[in-house]
Design a protein around this motif. Structure first.
Motif, short mmCIF file in Angstrom:
data_model
loop_
_atom_site.label_atom_id
_atom_site.label_comp_id
_atom_site.label_asym_id
_atom_site.label_seq_id
_atom_site.Cartn_x
_atom_site.Cartn_y
_atom_site.Cartn_z
N ILE A 249 22.38 10.66 -24.26
CA ILE A 249 21.48 11.80 -24.41
C ILE A 249 20.07 11.26 -24.66
O ILE A 249 19.85 10.41 -25.51
N GLY A 250 19.12 11.75 -23.90
CA GLY A 250 17.74 11.28 -24.02
C GLY A 250 17.52 9.92 -23.40
O GLY A 250 16.52 9.27 -23.69
N GLY A 251 18.43 9.47 -22.56
CA GLY A 251 18.35 8.13 -22.00
C GLY A 251 17.68 8.06 -20.64
O GLY A 251 17.84 7.07 -19.94
N LEU A 252 16.95 9.09 -20.25
CA LEU A 252 16.25 9.09 -18.97
C LEU A 252 14.91 8.38 -19.13
O LEU A 252 14.06 8.79 -19.93
N LYS A 253 14.71 7.30 -18.38
CA LYS A 253 13.45 6.56 -18.40
C LYS A 253 12.75 6.77 -17.07
O LYS A 253 13.38 6.63 -16.01
N THR A 254 11.48 7.07 -17.09
CA THR A 254 10.72 7.35 -15.88
C THR A 254 9.48 6.47 -15.85
O THR A 254 8.76 6.37 -16.84
N LEU A 255 9.25 5.85 -14.70
CA LEU A 255 8.04 5.06 -14.47
C LEU A 255 7.36 5.57 -13.20
O LEU A 255 8.04 5.94 -12.24
N THR A 256 6.04 5.56 -13.20
CA THR A 256 5.32 5.86 -11.97
C THR A 256 5.28 4.59 -11.11
O THR A 256 5.60 3.50 -11.57
N ALA A 257 4.86 4.75 -9.87
CA ALA A 257 4.79 3.60 -8.97
C ALA A 257 3.77 2.58 -9.49
O ALA A 257 3.99 1.37 -9.38
N VAL B 63 0.85 -1.19 0.00
CA VAL B 63 0.00 0.00 0.00
C VAL B 63 0.88 1.24 0.00
O VAL B 63 1.86 1.31 0.74
N LEU B 64 0.52 2.21 -0.83
CA LEU B 64 1.15 3.53 -0.81
C LEU B 64 0.09 4.54 -0.38
O LEU B 64 -1.03 4.51 -0.87
N THR B 65 0.44 5.42 0.53
CA THR B 65 -0.52 6.39 1.05
C THR B 65 -0.62 7.59 0.13
O THR B 65 0.28 7.86 -0.67
N GLY B 66 -1.71 8.31 0.26
CA GLY B 66 -1.90 9.52 -0.53
C GLY B 66 -2.05 9.22 -2.01
O GLY B 66 -2.64 8.23 -2.41
N ASN B 67 -1.48 10.08 -2.82
CA ASN B 67 -1.58 9.95 -4.27
C ASN B 67 -0.26 9.45 -4.86
O ASN B 67 0.09 9.78 -5.99
N LYS B 68 0.48 8.67 -4.09
CA LYS B 68 1.82 8.25 -4.51
C LYS B 68 1.81 7.27 -5.67
O LYS B 68 2.82 7.13 -6.35
N TRP B 69 0.71 6.57 -5.91
CA TRP B 69 0.69 5.63 -7.03
C TRP B 69 0.91 6.38 -8.35
O TRP B 69 1.49 5.84 -9.28
N GLU B 70 0.41 7.62 -8.46
CA GLU B 70 0.59 8.40 -9.68
C GLU B 70 1.72 9.42 -9.56
O GLU B 70 2.34 9.78 -10.57
N ASP B 71 2.01 9.93 -8.37
CA ASP B 71 2.99 11.01 -8.20
C ASP B 71 4.42 10.50 -8.04
O ASP B 71 5.36 11.17 -8.46
N LYS B 72 4.61 9.37 -7.39
CA LYS B 72 5.97 8.86 -7.13
C LYS B 72 6.55 8.29 -8.42
O LYS B 72 5.92 7.49 -9.09
N THR B 73 7.76 8.73 -8.76
CA THR B 73 8.39 8.28 -9.99
C THR B 73 9.70 7.56 -9.67
O THR B 73 10.38 7.87 -8.70
N TYR B 74 10.03 6.61 -10.51
CA TYR B 74 11.28 5.86 -10.44
C TYR B 74 12.04 6.14 -11.73
O TYR B 74 11.56 5.81 -12.82
N ASP B 75 13.21 6.77 -11.60
CA ASP B 75 14.00 7.16 -12.76
C ASP B 75 15.21 6.26 -12.91
O ASP B 75 15.78 5.80 -11.92
#
Length: 148
Positions: A84-92, A66-78
């Motif tokens: 160059i341009g190699g940054l990948k980001t996923l939400t929780a 369980v994640l509290t608050g709105n962290k399922w959409e706000d928390k990111t894993y980079d």
């Protein structure tokens, strides 16, 4: 006990146990601190910061964390490839759909001290998305989700 001598745990003297923790319905951060403390051995009387005195921890049902608050959409894993341009980001939420065990692994890894010993400590963590795990022979005790 001689008061002029310090205690240092020797590698041969440690006796690690195998502990199973059920992550069903538990908050990620609170669970990760408990896991990190058990892996380091901070729950033992003979804790020594520069030695590996902790237990082996097996986490089951990692997909029911369980994640509290709105962290399922706000928390990111980079992650960054270095190009160059190699940054990948996923939400929780996206990471949980892909690899639900990695959310707990990353939370525990980031709570450990940033040194060489943390690599050896992380090898004692096993995380499984479902209730099955292959470590039945080593298990000493199980911790229910409401007791941990």
């Amino acid at each position: 006990m001689d008061m002029n001598r310090a205690f240092f745990l020797k590698k041969e003297a440690r006796k690690p146990e195998w502990i199973v923790i059920d992550a069903t319905g538990q908050v990620l951060g609170r669970l990760a601190t408990q896991i990190a403390n058990r892996l380091r051995g901070k729950d033992k009387a003979y804790f020594t910061p520069h030695t590996d005195s902790g237990d082996y921890v097996v986490i089951i049902n990692a997909d029911k964390i369980v994640l509290t608050g709105n962290k399922w959409e706000d928390k990111t894993y980079d992650r960054y490839s270095g190009w160059i341009g190699g940054l990948k980001t996923l939400t929780a939420r996206q990471l949980q759909e892909k690899r639900p065990d990695q959310i707990i692994e990353l939370a525990v890894k980031r709570m450990l001290p940033k040194n060489i010993l943390s690599r050896y400590i992380l090898r004692k963590l096993r995380v499984y998305a479902g209730p099955e795990h292959p470590h039945f022979a080593q298990i000493a005790k199980e911790i229910a989700s409401d007791a941990a």
